[in-house]
Design a protein around this motif. Structure first.
Motif, PDB file in Angstrom:
ATOM      1  N   UNK A 396      37.642  38.814  32.135  1.00 42.16           N
ATOM      2  CA  UNK A 396      37.048  37.937  32.814  1.00 42.16           C
ATOM      3  C   UNK A 396      36.549  38.774  34.097  1.00 42.16           C
ATOM      4  N   UNK A 397      35.294  38.150  34.159  1.00 46.94           N
ATOM      5  CA  UNK A 397      34.602  38.483  35.138  1.00 46.94           C
ATOM      6  C   UNK A 397      35.075  38.796  36.549  1.00 46.94           C
ATOM      7  N   UNK A 398      34.816  39.450  37.438  1.00 42.98           N
ATOM      8  CA  UNK A 398      35.305  39.426  38.883  1.00 42.98           C
ATOM      9  C   UNK A 398      35.011  38.139  39.374  1.00 42.98           C
ATOM     10  N   UNK A 399      35.757  37.794  40.501  1.00 47.71           N
ATOM     11  CA  UNK A 399      35.807  36.524  41.223  1.00 47.71           C
ATOM     12  C   UNK A 399      34.197  36.403  41.901  1.00 47.71           C
ATOM     13  N   UNK A 400      33.759  35.396  41.907  1.00 54.49           N
ATOM     14  CA  UNK A 400      32.233  35.130  42.410  1.00 54.49           C
ATOM     15  C   UNK A 400      31.152  36.147  41.710  1.00 54.49           C
TER      16      UNK A 400
END
Lengths: 476, 476
Positions: A396-400
């Motif tokens: 999952x992508x980094x937050x933000x």
């Protein structure tokens, strides 16, 4: 390869007969898009034959006229193997109307069905025979037996029953030149020459179109125990697997890993209840099943003892055993929603890898470190069939972070992960296949000798290169 | 094909190196005769390589110089597949010195061994790992893993664990042109293209020489129950199998049929004690095993209940359960000596057939009637793996008949039996393979399409036709 002209299309329609084809865009639409939206295809004609002879006649016409043909089952694949490309030249042939049961043979513990039978229907038919067909996967309500065979489907029962390849006794296949090979046999032993059916299992419709199969059935499981177990580490997971296989007398039927972040996502986005009181990093969804009745085997007690021994050995820190069918379903829902839930957290770069079970801890350590170094803040959500050495190493992508920019790095991240897999003697596609998605990558990781053998097989069976061309291997 | 001259032989000796070859008649002798004496071969040179690289170099030389090459394992085959012919042109390559263990991986439940490892040694190594390798056959003290793979060996554990094919995860193979294919993998799931190893399993050394394999291991059986059961008919046998599989929770590991005449022969010629008080026509040697300990599964009690239920349903008339290891060995000795004992009664015409389990009664009825009509007084001794649908339909000569005259009718009788097998969708070689013995017959029973596919595979992999030429399929 020839582009089909109107004359070709008319001839194919006439061979297919009334109800045996469509070019209505509304009918075609669901056949032209993959459910993950990675691929969209075009086709001038959808063929819908309802007999093996019709399939053979249609393939023969395409062969003789050098028209490219793409076979499709339930269209639940993840690698673009069953969709026509976007050239608009590839004719699509769906097996869904070829869905009869040919033979129920309870004393042989086999069933013979056509390719278009839906997996869940097959499971139900086996149950009506007081037997069991063990293949089970998320898409079982939609996927078809022919597709399961062509893709050598895996799923959650592999640990005990093997992949689809292990469940097939005989096949009927239309060859790329339109000849119909009758290899339908219910024999459990047959050493009369080369085992031709193996060519067609897992070859994703590139060497022939499976039209029917004779499949093994088993006694029905009567007794199941399911638990979610918190474990200290992936290393503990594989030691727990060895312990559980041994203590249970090889009754472990599912052994799936779930990371903390996956449970957090489920609680956050899907109203799941976290069954754990303490937040541990790793969990195993373990299931044991037996077709012995409760009178002869107290599986509940045995399962409890396995857990107690595992806790004594510090392989398990905490656990929840399902005490009802509802609780079991709830535990499985956690596992089954792990793929879906990631979309709420932005982009997810996916992998379907396997390594020898003993190398899983090393893989997770190396791969996690490598992707974190490449993309600080990246959130690995590795889950799945650890009992088979098969991890869906989804990231999952980094937050933000910007989703599109993150997903643009898909290939770069794939390469990082797959290089590590390759270094550990693993597979870059454990159960999803190659299709169109991984053709390029395959040439990076397979030896030139293996690729050469594959190309030779393709050329030998499909010299005109009309069947699912360009999938798995590119022929020159 | 070229006849090897002295120059070729010298070059091969030099590639093989010291200790890597022999042309001493005494050393060669046991490699040139089959134990049933059906075949005797000649060879100018026995190659004895001790590494895969050596095998590759030797094969490459033979390929480049068009010299025919015959690979041999433990020389326990029954169809002449591992013997050179009597032309004296075929070079023999034994894998027996290639017998190292490459990797023990207990957490992956696998072992990687070279082709020359003897099956019984492999079983012992698995046991040292507290695991179990389930392939078991009469020749296990002599036969080698490479031969087991090349012949897709069956034996007495197939019902639960499958044939050798089902136990192989990865292979290393020298191809007919001398290239070494490294397909050694311990992966349980790998869908990266065509499953190349399947080509080499069961192809009797005609498509490549297996040099090493990674094999599946299982938890050890801790608990075994064995009985000899008198049954009213073959139909009762297959109903008993269904009942026992169901009631035992699929723990039936052996299910062998033994006819009255077989027991009589054993009593007459081998000092066997008939364990039955009454002389019934048919018997089943049934075994259930579990890797659960006695604390959790009272297999003795369960086994007793299966027998009681079977007696209530009149599927079993009488029975003897082994109450000690010695009694178990005695029961198995009855089964294992059934092949051997027939020689005391004169000539025996042999068959290794299979049909779907449900068709066994029909096969026995039709085949018995047909051979009795052809040769009045003939004495059928059908025995073996009825649980897999595999019967060794051996036919002892009429009492007092002329042995040679009787054996002269071998092919005629084969045709009668195999025509019936073919009509019941069966196999004329369930576990012994084709070798040289059944090449002709194969062309009668396999479809032209299947034969064509086999020939194409042979041509694709071995275009020079140097590897075990003429076995399984004749290339033009």
């Amino acid at each position: 390869m020839t582009k089909p002209d109107q004359n070709h299309l008319d001839n194919l329609k006439s061979i297919a007969g009334a109800g045996g084809w469509s070019d209505d865009p509304d009918v075609l639409a669901p056949h032209l898009v993959e459910w993950r939206d990675l691929y969209q295809g075009k086709t001038p004609l959808l063929l819908l034959p309802d007999s093996s002879e019709k399939v053979a006649a249609l393939v023969k016409y395409c062969h003789d006229n050098r028209l490219p043909l793409v076979p499709q089952g339930g269209n639940t694949g993840l690698v673009g193997g069953g969709l026509p490309d976007d050239s608009g030249n590839e004719i699509l042939i769906s097996l869904k109307r070829l869905n009869k049961v040919r033979l129920r043979d309870p004393l042989n513990q086999t069933i013979t069905v056509e390719a278009g039978v839906i997996l869940a229907d097959l499971q139900a038919m086996a149950e009506e025979m007081d037997l069991y067909f063990p293949l089970s996967l998320a898409s079982e309500g939609t996927c078809q037996v022919g597709g399961n065979i062509s893709s050598n489907a895996g799923g959650v029962g592999v640990l005990k029953y093997g992949n689809m390849r292990d469940l097939v006794l005989g096949l009927e296949v239309v060859l790329p030149d339109g000849q119909l090979w009758d290899g339908l046999t219910g024999l459990r032993k047959d050493n009369t020459g080369y085992d031709l059916k193996q060519l067609f299992i897992g070859s994703e419709g590139t060497l022939g179109i499976v039209t029917a199969a004779t499949l093994k059935l088993y006694p029905r499981p009567l007794n199941t125990q399911t638990a979610l177990l918190a474990i200290p580490s992936p290393q503990a997971a594989i030691e727990l697997l060895t312990l559980a296989r041994k203590m249970s007398g090889d009754l472990v039927t599912a052994f799936e890993i779930i990371p903390r972040i996956g449970l957090d996502f489920l609680v956050r986005h899907m109203d799941a209840t976290d069954p754990m009181e303490t937040a541990y990093d790793w969990h195993i969804l373990m299931e044991c099943s037996s077709s012995l009745d409760r009178l002869h085997l107290d599986l509940e007690n045995l399962f409890q003892q396995i857990m107690e021994t595992a806790m004594e050995q510090e392989l398990v820190l905490d656990g929840v055993i399902a005490s009802s069918e509802q609780q079991r379903d709830n535990l499985w829902a956690l596992r089954e929603n792990l793929s879906e839930v990631q979309k709420f957290e932005g982009g997810s770069i996916k992998h379907d890898i396997s390594v020898p079970v003993s190398k899983i801890p090393e893989f997770l350590e190396k791969a996690t470190a490598a992707v974190e170094q490449a993309i600080p803040g990246i959130r690995p959500v590795p889950f799945g069939h650890i009992g088979d050495g098969n991890i869906h190493f989804n990231l999952t992508q980094p937050e933000g972070a910007d989703k599109a920019a993150y997903l643009d790095r898909w290939e770069e991240v794939n390469k990082i992960v797959h290089d590590i897999v390759h270094g550990l003697d693993g597979s870059i596609s454990a159960e999803h296949g190659i299709g169109r998605l991984k053709v390029e990558e395959l040439t990076r990781y397979k030896s030139p000798l293996a690729l050469d053998l594959m190309r030779k097989l393709k050329k030998t069976l499909d010299p005109a290169n009309i069947l699912n061309p360009g999938r798995i291997v590119q022929n020159d």
